[in-house]
Design an enzyme around this catalytic site. Structure first.
Site: not given
Ligand code: NAD
Ligand code: TYD
Length: 349
Positions: A139-141, A164, A168
């Site tokens: 992630t970019d975070e 988090y 990562k």
């Molecule tokens: P999500 O929370 O929707 O899904 C995570 C999945 O991982 C779930 O299906 C969960 O059951 C599974 N999981 C959790 N712990 C596990 C374990 N111990 N063993 C096996 N499976 C397990 O997450 P997402 O938003 O789909 O993100 C997926 C990946 O992409 C993550 O690694 C996250 O850090 C990365 N990512 C997400 C975003 C975003 O905006 N959502 C952006 C950049 C990177």
């Molecule tokens: P989120 O979807 O949790 O992603 P991330 O924290 O990984 O960027 O949140 C996106 C942005 O929205 C973040 O700046 C936090 C904000 N946010 C709110 O203001 N209210 C909310 O209820 C949530 C879930 C997030």
């Protein structure tokens, strides 16, 4: 790519990725390894009906199970999505993030190394079987927060601010070390915030859509002026596919769509699209350690791998809001907890 092992494939991005890879790579078998935590939802994959798709319910921290799965399917490619992914939860429960995101990654790296090293008993050999690849979805975070200007490049120092993002970043360091020490062919991708279908409604966009539809307050953290660089999930999945097929081993690729938006503007866009009043907005206490701004420089992946986003934010949001309107039962099953019952009934959990 003959056999692709995807972890976390029942989550938001993973389920979109499984669907894409089945469609785009007709020669490829896909094994989805997912522990089905609260974020894993098999209803995300209800429409997947292919003899090339296999599901294994397993925790990536369970070394024995993971090794057995590697022995059973002999994957040549691993894409690790499995993670605890919600910043707010990491603030209250950091340890779970460390065990899943860091130790789970190391178990996967070890299992891959065990199967893929040409001379496993030779400590000094750095030779791996041809065509194998481990891709870590990061992630970019991990880069921390930006001020008003500047962009994250692949050489921006890592400076994570939440449990988090710290977990990562640590996982990324392990992946890097397996490349440097053992010669494992790896990639790390660092993507900005995703939106699109099947996102769990604890994240900003689906949470706001769901609350709007139910006339519930929309909780905006702090002043709502935090900036994220939003990308449609299908574009993220296409970028990972591009890295798997054209990326160079050992490289990190940032993924982003040059689409910076303040949270409050997204909330207002959703309200307008659903015809609701801004009176639903409630400013609540800010998240501790809240990163102010993220923004990606995507020059490396666009210029070297030829990837670019297909969605505009306007078009992507229109389609996404329409998806949530058309799939209200999916959302209701999550809110009521019925999706857990479905998973239990499918796999006698
Ligand atoms: P999500 O929370 O929707 O899904 C995570 C999945 O991982 C779930 O299906 C969960 O059951 C599974 N999981 C959790 N712990 C596990 C374990 N111990 N063993 C096996 N499976 C397990 O997450 P997402 O938003 O789909 O993100 C997926 C990946 O992409 C993550 O690694 C996250 O850090 C990365 N990512 C997400 C975003 C975003 O905006 N959502 C952006 C950049 C990177
Ligand atoms: P989120 O979807 O949790 O992603 P991330 O924290 O990984 O960027 O949140 C996106 C942005 O929205 C973040 O700046 C936090 C904000 N946010 C709110 O203001 N209210 C909310 O209820 C949530 C879930 C997030």
């Amino acid at each position: 790519m003959k056999t692709l092992l995807v972890t976390g494939g029942a989550g938001f991005i993973g389920s979109n990725f499984v669907r894409r890879m089945l469609a785009e790579h007709p020669e490829c078998e896909i094994v989805n390894v997912d522990a089905l935590t609260y974020a894993g939802n098999l209803e995300n994959l209800l429409d997947v009906d292919s003899a090339r798709y296999h599901f294994e319910r397993a925790d990536i921290r369970d070394r024995e199970r993971v090794e057995a799965i590697f022995d059973k399917y002999e994957p040549d490619t691993v894409v690790n999505f499995a993670a605890e992914s919600h910043v707010d939860r990491s603030i209250t429960e950091p340890e779970l993030f460390l065990t899943t995101n860091i130790l789970g990654t190391q178990v996967l790296l070890d299992a891959a190394k065990r199967r893929w090293k040409l001379y496993p008993d030779d400590k000094y050999s750095r030779e791996f079987k041809a065509g194998v690849r481990y891709l870590q979805v990061s992630t970019d975070e991990v880069y921390g927060a930006l001020g008003k200007t500047g962009l994250f490049t692949e050489s921006t120092p890592l400076a994570p601010n939440s449990p988090y993002s710290a977990s990562k970043a640590s996982a990324d360091m392990m992946v890097r070390a397996y490349h440097s020490t053992y010669g494992m062919p790896v990639n790390i991708t660092r993507c900005s915030n995703n939106y699109g279908p099947y996102q769990f409604p604890e994240k900003l966009i689906p949470l706001m859509i769901n609350n709007c539809l139910n006339d519930k307050p929309l909780p905006v953290y702090g002043d709502g002026m935090q900036i994220r660089d939003w990308l449609h999930v299908a574009d993220h999945c296409a970028a990972i596919d591009a890295v798997l097929t054209r990326g160079e081993a050992g490289e990190v690729y940032n993924i982003g769509g040059n689409n910076e938006m303040a949270n409050i503007d997204i909330v207002k866009l959703i309200l307008r699209a659903l015809g609701k009043s801004e009176d639903l907005i409630v400013y609540v206490q800010d998240r501790p350690g809240h990163d102010r701004r993220y923004a990606i420089d995507n020059t490396k992946i666009t210029s070297l791998l030829g990837w670019s986003p297909a969605y505009t934010f306007e078009g992507g949001m229109k389609e996404t809001i329409a998806w949530y309107l058309d799939n209200r039962a999916w959302m209701e099953h999550i809110v009521s907890g019925a999706y857990m019952e479905y998973c239990r009934s499918m796999y006698s959990l």
